[in-house]
Design a protein around this motif. Structure first.
Motif, short mmCIF file in Angstrom:
data_model
loop_
_atom_site.label_atom_id
_atom_site.label_comp_id
_atom_site.label_asym_id
_atom_site.label_seq_id
_atom_site.Cartn_x
_atom_site.Cartn_y
_atom_site.Cartn_z
N CYS A 247 48.44 43.82 47.25
CA CYS A 247 47.03 43.99 47.60
C CYS A 247 46.87 43.96 49.12
CB CYS A 247 46.17 42.84 47.07
SG CYS A 247 46.54 42.37 45.41
N THR A 249 43.91 42.94 50.47
CA THR A 249 43.07 41.76 50.69
C THR A 249 42.98 40.97 49.38
OG1 THR A 249 41.17 43.11 50.13
CG2 THR A 249 41.60 42.81 52.48
N SER A 251 41.55 39.29 46.02
CA SER A 251 40.40 39.40 45.10
C SER A 251 40.49 38.20 44.17
CB SER A 251 40.39 40.70 44.28
OG SER A 251 41.56 41.44 44.46
N ASP A 253 40.43 35.08 41.67
CA ASP A 253 40.24 35.06 40.23
C ASP A 253 40.95 33.78 39.78
OD1 ASP A 253 40.73 35.33 37.52
OD2 ASP A 253 41.13 37.49 37.64
N THR A 268 39.55 33.74 52.69
CA THR A 268 39.03 34.51 51.55
C THR A 268 39.88 34.35 50.29
OG1 THR A 268 40.27 36.36 52.47
CG2 THR A 268 37.91 36.32 52.91
N SER A 269 40.95 33.54 50.35
CA SER A 269 41.77 33.36 49.14
C SER A 269 41.28 32.22 48.26
CB SER A 269 43.24 33.20 49.50
OG SER A 269 43.40 32.24 50.48
N TYR A 272 41.33 31.58 43.87
CA TYR A 272 42.51 31.84 43.04
C TYR A 272 42.90 30.55 42.32
CZ TYR A 272 43.75 36.50 44.76
OH TYR A 272 43.77 37.84 45.03
N ASP A 307 48.88 38.32 42.69
CA ASP A 307 48.50 39.23 43.78
C ASP A 307 49.37 38.89 44.98
OD1 ASP A 307 46.56 40.25 42.16
OD2 ASP A 307 44.86 39.40 43.25
#
Ligand code: TXA
Ligand code: MG
Length: 330
Positions: A247, A249, A251, A253, A268-269, A272, A307
């Motif tokens: 990836c 960037t 995303s 989850d 921004t991680s 996860y 990711d």
């Protein structure tokens, strides 16, 4: 069969490993890159056992490990200019994570090279293993000690997990220092060719091989449609069981994990289920060393997917990126 665990720091155990190899048995050996599944390279029966234990297709040739460069004499044929190059490369990079492909002698069984008229050779940097090879008195064919297509083992424990019931012994020499497989260079053409990215960075090789050609047939086509020169270079390889994707960037989850190859995880991680940094300080050597163990851990963590953020390509970064890219092929 249940593998005997031998301790690389015990002289008695090293002698036992050597005796097993000399008797045609299978012994997993530590190297600086990954653990190898060793067998007497001059014995077709012993080599056949390696293919059987790994469930490896017989078109995929093995690397032959020797204790020092002098032991190459009976295995490879090289004309004077190539011989000169081999000694230069040997003095600079051996013992170490570099494999050379050279024309072979009749002493090397066809099964080792899958019928090719070349053989891949290297001098590994793990001292205990070099001693075992020297004592066994034979060159040692050793692919990575995993089942075909799976992650290469970087600890004795990881070897036992995959092959414990299929081999005679594992020599436990601790975790591997480098953590990715050797760089492979072919010296059988007019110009040297890079066949696999690995533990010796291309930048370092260029100091001795300024004209090194990078013809990496590393699985850019659909699997099976390529005819790579290093036949083991199938596109899907080095793979964990959990889906893995590259990836740009994050995303986030909660059911997924994020693997950050180099540098710290970005803010921004958050979100996860798990975040793993291979080297928060961005050190390529540290990241390579931790790569396969991290993938194995994540595979066991029952996350829905992994990711992977981009990996800078300086130094060992290219080899790390190569492994991750192949692990992402479904
Ligand atoms: O770091 C390493 O190289 C580890 C340790 C154990 O030494 N070994 C390793 O072996 O990675 P393996 O079998 O997993 O990968 C060997 C690669 C394969 O891709 C194979 O196709 C290539 O070497 N190879 C072997 N002999 C060759 C030859 N004669 N010509 C071209 N490629 C060859
Ligand atoms: Mg392998």
């Amino acid at each position: 069969m249940s593998a005997r665990v031998l301790d690389a720091s015990s002289a008695e155990h090293r002698a036992e490993a050597a005796a097993l190899l000399a008797n045609g048995r299978l012994v997993a050996l530590p190297t600086e890159t990954v653990y190898g599944l060793g067998a007497d390279a001059t014995s077709p029966e012993a080599v056949a056992r390696v293919f059987r234990a790994k469930q490896r297709p017989s078109f995929d040739p093995l690397i032959v490990h020797v204790a020092d460069v002098d032991a190459l004499g009976e295995l490879v044929l090289a004309a004077a200019p190539t011989r000169h190059l081999v000694s230069e490369l040997a003095s600079r990079f051996w013992p170490g994570p570099l494999t050379l492909v050279l024309p072979r002698t009749a002493r090397v069984p066809d099964l080792v090279t899958s019928g090719l008229d070349t053989v891949a050779v290297r001098v590994p940097a793990h001292e205990a293993t070099r001693e075992v090879i020297a004592r066994a008195g034979c060159p040692v064919a050793a692919p990575s000690a995993n089942r075909f297509g799976s992650l290469s083992p970087t600890t004795a424990h990881a070897v036992l997990d995959q092959l414990g019931d299929r081999i005679d012994a594992v020599l436990d020499g601790g975790p591997c220092e480098v953590g990715v497989e050797s760089t492979i260079v072919s010296l059988v053409h007019a110009t040297p060719r890079l066949l696999r990215l690995g533990g010796t960075p291309v930048e370092a090789l260029r100091s001795v091989l300024p004209d090194l050609e990078e013809r990496l047939t590393l699985g850019d086509g659909p699997e099976g449609t390529e005819a790579p020169e290093a036949p083991g270079q199938l596109s899907r390889h080095y793979a964990p069981g959990t889906p893995l994707r590259l990836c740009e960037t994050p995303s986030p989850d909660a059911s997924a994990a994020l693997l950050v190859p180099m540098g710290p995880a970005p803010a921004t991680s958050a979100g996860y289920g798990r975040v793993v940094e291979l080297s928060p300080s961005g050190d390529d050597v540290e990241a390579a060393r931790r790569l396969f163990a991290a993938l194995r851990d994540l595979d066991r963590a029952s996350v829905a997917r992994i990711d992977v953020l981009p990996c800078p390509t300086a130094g060992l970064g290219r080899a790390i990126h190569d492994r991750l890219r192949r692990a992402s092929v479904r």
